[in-house]
Write a protein that holds these residues in place. Structure first.
Motif, short mmCIF file in Angstrom:
data_model
loop_
_atom_site.label_atom_id
_atom_site.label_comp_id
_atom_site.label_asym_id
_atom_site.label_seq_id
_atom_site.Cartn_x
_atom_site.Cartn_y
_atom_site.Cartn_z
N ALA A 207 38.99 48.99 27.67
CA ALA A 207 38.21 50.21 27.46
C ALA A 207 36.79 49.99 27.99
O ALA A 207 36.35 48.85 28.19
CB ALA A 207 38.16 50.58 25.98
N ASP A 208 36.10 51.08 28.20
CA ASP A 208 34.66 51.09 28.50
C ASP A 208 34.32 50.45 29.84
O ASP A 208 33.18 49.96 30.02
CB ASP A 208 33.86 50.40 27.38
CG ASP A 208 33.96 51.13 26.05
OD1 ASP A 208 34.19 52.35 26.08
OD2 ASP A 208 33.84 50.47 25.01
N ALA A 209 35.23 50.39 30.78
CA ALA A 209 34.93 49.80 32.09
C ALA A 209 35.83 50.39 33.16
O ALA A 209 36.97 50.80 32.88
CB ALA A 209 35.08 48.29 32.04
N LYS A 210 35.34 50.42 34.39
CA LYS A 210 36.12 50.82 35.56
C LYS A 210 35.90 49.79 36.66
O LYS A 210 34.82 49.24 36.80
CB LYS A 210 35.71 52.21 36.04
CG LYS A 210 36.08 53.34 35.08
CD LYS A 210 35.69 54.70 35.66
CE LYS A 210 36.08 55.82 34.72
NZ LYS A 210 35.70 57.15 35.28
N ALA A 211 36.95 49.56 37.44
CA ALA A 211 36.87 48.62 38.56
C ALA A 211 37.14 49.36 39.86
O ALA A 211 37.94 50.30 39.90
CB ALA A 211 37.85 47.48 38.37
N ALA A 212 36.50 48.90 40.93
CA ALA A 212 36.71 49.52 42.25
C ALA A 212 36.52 48.46 43.33
O ALA A 212 35.65 47.59 43.22
CB ALA A 212 35.73 50.67 42.46
N PHE A 213 37.34 48.59 44.38
CA PHE A 213 37.20 47.69 45.54
C PHE A 213 36.01 48.15 46.37
O PHE A 213 35.83 49.34 46.64
CB PHE A 213 38.46 47.71 46.39
CG PHE A 213 38.34 46.92 47.66
CD1 PHE A 213 38.29 45.54 47.63
CD2 PHE A 213 38.25 47.57 48.89
CE1 PHE A 213 38.16 44.81 48.80
CE2 PHE A 213 38.13 46.86 50.07
CZ PHE A 213 38.08 45.47 50.02
N GLY A 244 43.74 32.90 56.63
CA GLY A 244 44.44 34.11 56.23
C GLY A 244 43.49 35.28 56.33
O GLY A 244 42.50 35.25 57.06
N LYS A 245 43.72 36.34 55.57
CA LYS A 245 42.83 37.49 55.60
C LYS A 245 42.64 38.05 54.20
O LYS A 245 43.43 37.80 53.28
CB LYS A 245 43.38 38.57 56.52
CG LYS A 245 44.72 39.16 56.10
CD LYS A 245 45.16 40.25 57.09
CE LYS A 245 46.51 40.86 56.67
NZ LYS A 245 46.92 41.94 57.60
N VAL A 246 41.56 38.84 54.06
CA VAL A 246 41.23 39.49 52.80
C VAL A 246 41.24 40.99 53.03
O VAL A 246 40.63 41.50 53.98
CB VAL A 246 39.85 39.06 52.29
CG1 VAL A 246 39.49 39.82 51.02
CG2 VAL A 246 39.82 37.56 52.04
N ILE A 247 41.95 41.71 52.18
CA ILE A 247 41.96 43.16 52.21
C ILE A 247 41.85 43.65 50.77
O ILE A 247 41.90 42.86 49.82
CB ILE A 247 43.24 43.72 52.87
CG1 ILE A 247 44.49 43.23 52.11
CG2 ILE A 247 43.31 43.32 54.34
CD1 ILE A 247 45.78 43.84 52.62
N GLY A 248 41.69 44.95 50.58
CA GLY A 248 41.60 45.46 49.24
C GLY A 248 41.79 46.95 49.18
O GLY A 248 41.69 47.66 50.20
N SER A 249 42.04 47.47 47.97
CA SER A 249 42.14 48.90 47.73
C SER A 249 42.08 49.15 46.24
O SER A 249 42.45 48.28 45.43
CB SER A 249 43.45 49.47 48.30
OG SER A 249 44.56 48.88 47.64
N ASN A 250 41.60 50.32 45.89
CA ASN A 250 41.51 50.73 44.49
C ASN A 250 40.74 49.68 43.68
O ASN A 250 39.58 49.43 43.93
CB ASN A 250 42.89 51.00 43.92
CG ASN A 250 43.60 52.12 44.65
OD1 ASN A 250 42.96 53.10 45.07
ND2 ASN A 250 44.90 52.00 44.85
N ASP A 251 41.41 49.02 42.73
CA ASP A 251 40.73 48.05 41.86
C ASP A 251 41.19 46.62 42.13
O ASP A 251 41.10 45.77 41.24
CB ASP A 251 40.94 48.40 40.39
CG ASP A 251 42.42 48.42 40.01
OD1 ASP A 251 43.27 48.32 40.93
OD2 ASP A 251 42.71 48.52 38.80
N THR A 252 41.70 46.35 43.33
CA THR A 252 42.23 45.02 43.63
C THR A 252 41.67 44.49 44.94
O THR A 252 41.22 45.24 45.81
CB THR A 252 43.77 45.03 43.74
OG1 THR A 252 44.16 45.80 44.89
CG2 THR A 252 44.41 45.59 42.49
N VAL A 253 41.74 43.16 45.05
CA VAL A 253 41.44 42.49 46.30
C VAL A 253 42.61 41.54 46.58
O VAL A 253 43.15 40.93 45.65
CB VAL A 253 40.10 41.73 46.25
CG1 VAL A 253 40.10 40.63 45.20
CG2 VAL A 253 39.74 41.17 47.62
#
Length: 794
Positions: A207-213, A244-253
């Motif tokens: 609760a009380d938090a939001k995550a974003a890429f 390798g490579k790094v990508i992300g979307s929404n709340d993940t990496v």
């Protein structure tokens, strides 16, 4: 390491979590290892890591890994300046009149009405709680749920947790630690096949938090407690890949097909008034500039600086080769495993150094580690035994620096405690009661039976004196003495005369226990509960000795000497027991978990086996009666019993209770259980084992005073500390003590008492014999700072 922090005003602290993921990590062999053949299914099976500020519980899942995170300043709620009842003191005279007339029920009714806090409890004025930061979860690609050759471990000697397993023809190893040097938690994953490191990382909170890429390589989780009205916090996760490579979307990496990868996580709150975002960005930049090896090497060196000060050998059996949970279950079935006791002891030292370092918050009811938004009792600081027990091992177990967060907390309570002293007692000085938190709470609780305990702060003042007594650090004593004095000033005003003209507290309680009144009713509120009187005697004694050591306050010292001599002393009751209350009442719960009236035996020094033998015998009767009625049924209570029997020099009884603590009150990850989990039992158990091996509270250094020879026939302990600035090592073999070594940090004169049935036949320094004065109970020897003394025993 960051500097000290204020406890009373919102502010900011930040921590960095670095997870390094690459190849080729090997499992270390260590004397001090917790290990398992399966991942944790429950929180109390997970393994704790921490740097004093940032903690994590590692579950060790194969396909899905979870790290439950804590940042030690993350609390809901806020200061409650209106929790005091401003005119409570006006009712003291009436409450005292009723108590003198033995109208206990009426007095308790008024105490509940006027001498409790205003605004209620956990869902009211005292709603603030220590909370989880959230979870970091890793989901690995192409990994089945099951695995072969699985092992999960925590090496106490390096403070590194590790997971290893094999799937098909690939072997993976993860390595995790939280370093106090760089304020980062580090995880690396090794695989013996290239390009196999692929995973998705997510930050989340209930609760009380939001995550974003945030491109190109970060996930940011930000929030504010109490539905957007409370403390601000932020966590920032950055991924760095090699091969390798790094990508992300929404709340993940995501990291894909890397040979190595590193995750950095910074976390901050606004406890202190700073900017969480700015500090997270700063911490990320600093952590990402260092290599994994640099982080790891610095972490191990700093951890071992503390951990390797003490070593303990109680012997080994074949059980020491088994997984920890199997060893624990075997001991619960009655099998012997002395090395598990030594491991438990060192685990307590590991936990304290992992959850309490200079500049951090003190260890709370769960140390540093707590899940959810409302952990049991809000994971606060209970001052009628629990927070004090957390710090019993700090000095004797050579972790003195870890004591300092408790000192900071106590000093932060002086200002609000002055207001509480005026509101409830119209008294000078400062006071706080049973509960407190990071918001400066000093009011009583919301029920008199447990919440009215005005000696909570005085008890914490004992820790100030102990920090000095073990070190001889007069600079620290000059810092601490004003706090001790201000507490003493309060009690000089608060105490009143009983019908015999003795000084007592009124109203008073014996924490959480109740007695039968003369007319058969149950009551909590009385005149002069034993614990109050014993704590105040201890406070006055420590203030007297502190003023003497500093050469100051002669007139105040005389006041304390006079008042101390008038305090009602400990008394023996009709059963031969030490009386718990001002009158010889019977307990409503004869097997109650609290044994508060034995404070004078431990951790106090008013009652000693050789100095006050009749009172010591009354303590033995008290323990026997309590235990016969089921006492010691909580982990911390059992731990206190170990310390009691150690002070009574009953080694076999102390050992019985060590075993009872492990068998009945120890969880799979060796956490103590109340139930539920409370860390105080771990610390109390560790302190109790030390107390069995070395004591120095009674103006002497007692070697192996409560030694269970049959259980521990051969072994040694190195690095324990004695009051007066001594590091002590003791060796024994085949049921006989053979030698001891004293390393002096300051000049001093010490009386050394050997184990029962032994004598000290020689003292040497650098091969040269040292003169000493022998007596019936040992010897007296002069020591010089920086020198080491070898004692031969027969």
């Amino acid at each position: 390491m960051r500097g000290s922090r204020s406890f009373l005003f919102p502010g900011l602290l930040t921590f960095t979590l670095a997870l390094c993921i690459f190849s080729h990590a090997e499992s270390s062999e260590s004397e001090w290892m917790l290990w398992y053949r399966q991942p944790a299914k429950k929180w109390v099976e997970a393994l704790p890591i921490g740097n004093g500020r940032l903690g994590a519980m590692l579950f060790g899942g194969v396909k899905n890994e979870r790290l439950q995170l804590n940042e030690d300043s993350l609390w809901s709620g806020g200061p409650q300046p209106n929790a005091d009842r401003p005119d409570a003191y006006k009712h003291l005279t009436e409450i005292r009149r009723l108590l003198l007339e033995r109208k206990y029920i009426e007095a308790e009714r008024l105490t509940n009405k006027y001498m409790t806090n205003r605004g209620g409890g956990f869902d009211g004025a005292y709603s603030g709680a220590y909370q989880t930061l959230g979870d970091l979860t890793l989901t690995f690609d192409g990994v089945p749920d099951g695995a072969e050759e699985y092992r999960r471990e925590l090496d106490l000697d390096t403070a590194i947790a590790r997971v290893s397993y094999r799937t098909d023809d690939a072997r993976f190893t993860r390595e995790m630690f939280s370093t106090p040097v760089d304020q980062v938690l580090v995880m690396r994953i090794a695989c013996d096949k290239p390009g196999m490191v692929s995973f998705t990382a997510r930050l989340s909170r209930v609760a009380d938090a939001k995550a974003a890429f945030i491109a190109p390589d970060c996930v940011v989780m930000s929030g504010r407690c109490d539905s957007g009205k409370g403390m601000k916090f932020e966590a920032r996760l950055k991924a760095i890949a090699k091969g390798g490579k790094v990508i992300g979307s929404n709340d993940t990496v995501r990291v894909e097909k890397a040979d190595e990868a590193m995750l950095l996580l910074a976390a901050a709150t606004n406890y202190g008034g700073k900017d969480p975002t700015a500090l997270c960005e700063k911490e990320i930049a600093a952590a990402s500039s260092k290599t994994f090896k640099t982080l790891r090497d610095a972490h191990i060196a700093e951890h071992r600086r503390l951990f390797r000060r003490v070593d303990l050998n109680l012997g080994k059996t074949a059980a020491s080769q088994l997984p920890t949970d199997m060893r624990l279950n075997a001991v619960k079935r009655g099998e012997k495993d002395p090395h598990l006791i030594a491991l438990y002891f060192q685990y307590g030292r590991y936990l304290l150094s992992s959850c309490s370092r200079p500049g951090c918050m003190p260890a709370n009811l769960q140390g540093l580690w707590a899940d959810g938004l409302k952990p049991p009792w809000h994971c606060d600081y209970h001052a009628n035994i629990n927070v004090q027990m957390n710090y019993w091992p700090a000095e004797v177990c050579n972790l003195a620096e870890c004591h300092l967060p408790l000192v900071d907390l106590l000093e932060s309570l002086r200002e609000p405690g002055r207001k509480t002293a005026k509101a409830y007692y119209n008294a000078p000085g400062f006071v706080f009661h049973m509960i407190t938190n990071v918001w400066g709470w000093t009011s009583p609780g919301w029920s008199a039976g447990w919440g009215f305990f005005p000696t909570g702060g005085a008890w914490l003042c004992q820790h100030l004196w102990e920090h000095y007594a073990f070190s001889g650090d007069k600079e620290f004593l000059r810092r601490a003495y004003p706090t001790m004095k201000e507490s003493a000033i309060f009690f000089l005003d608060y105490m009143v005369e009983d019908k015999k003209g003795r000084l007592v507290t009124a109203p008073s309680t014996s924490p959480e226990n109740r007695f039968y009144t003369p007319d058969g009713k149950r009551a909590s509120v009385c005149i002069g509960a034993a614990m109050d009187r014993e704590i105040i005697w201890d406070l006055f004694t420590n203030c007297i000795e502190a003023s003497e050591a500093l050469g100051t306050d002669e007139e105040f010292r005389k006041k304390l000497l006079d008042a101390r001599n008038r305090i009602a002393p400990p008394e023996v009751g009709k059963h031969g027991q030490l009386m718990e209350w001002g009158e010889d009442f019977d307990e409503a719960e004869p097997g109650h978990r609290h044994m508060s009236h034995l404070f004078a035996l431990h951790p106090g020094r008013q009652i000693t086996l050789h100095g006050t033998p009749k009172l010591a015998q009354a303590c033995k009767v008290t323990l026997r009666r309590r235990l016969s009625q089921g006492g010691g049924h909580t982990g911390w209570s059992r731990a206190w019993i170990i310390n009691f029997f150690a002070r009574l020099e009953e080694g076999e009884k102390a050992y019985e209770n060590v075993m009872a603590l492990i068998r009945k009150s120890t969880l799979p990850n060796l956490f103590d259980t109340h139930p539920p989990f409370q860390i105080d039992g771990n610390f109390g158990g560790t302190a109790g084992i030390a107390e069995m091996l070395l004591q120095s509270h009674a103006s002497e250094i007692a070697l192996l005073p409560a030694w269970p020879k049959e259980a521990w026939p051969s072994g040694y302990v190195k690095g324990l500390r004695a009051r007066g600035g001594l590091d002590v090592a003791i060796h024994w073999k085949d049921g006989r003590a053979t030698s001891a070594v004293l390393k002096a940090k300051i000049d001093g004169r010490h009386r050394i008492r050997p184990p029962r049935g032994h004598r000290i036949v020689e003292v040497r320094n650098g091969g040269e014999p040292i003169p000493f004065k022998a007596g019936r109970d040992g010897l007296v020897v002069e020591v010089k700072a920086g020198l080491t003394y070898q004692l031969t025993l027969q």
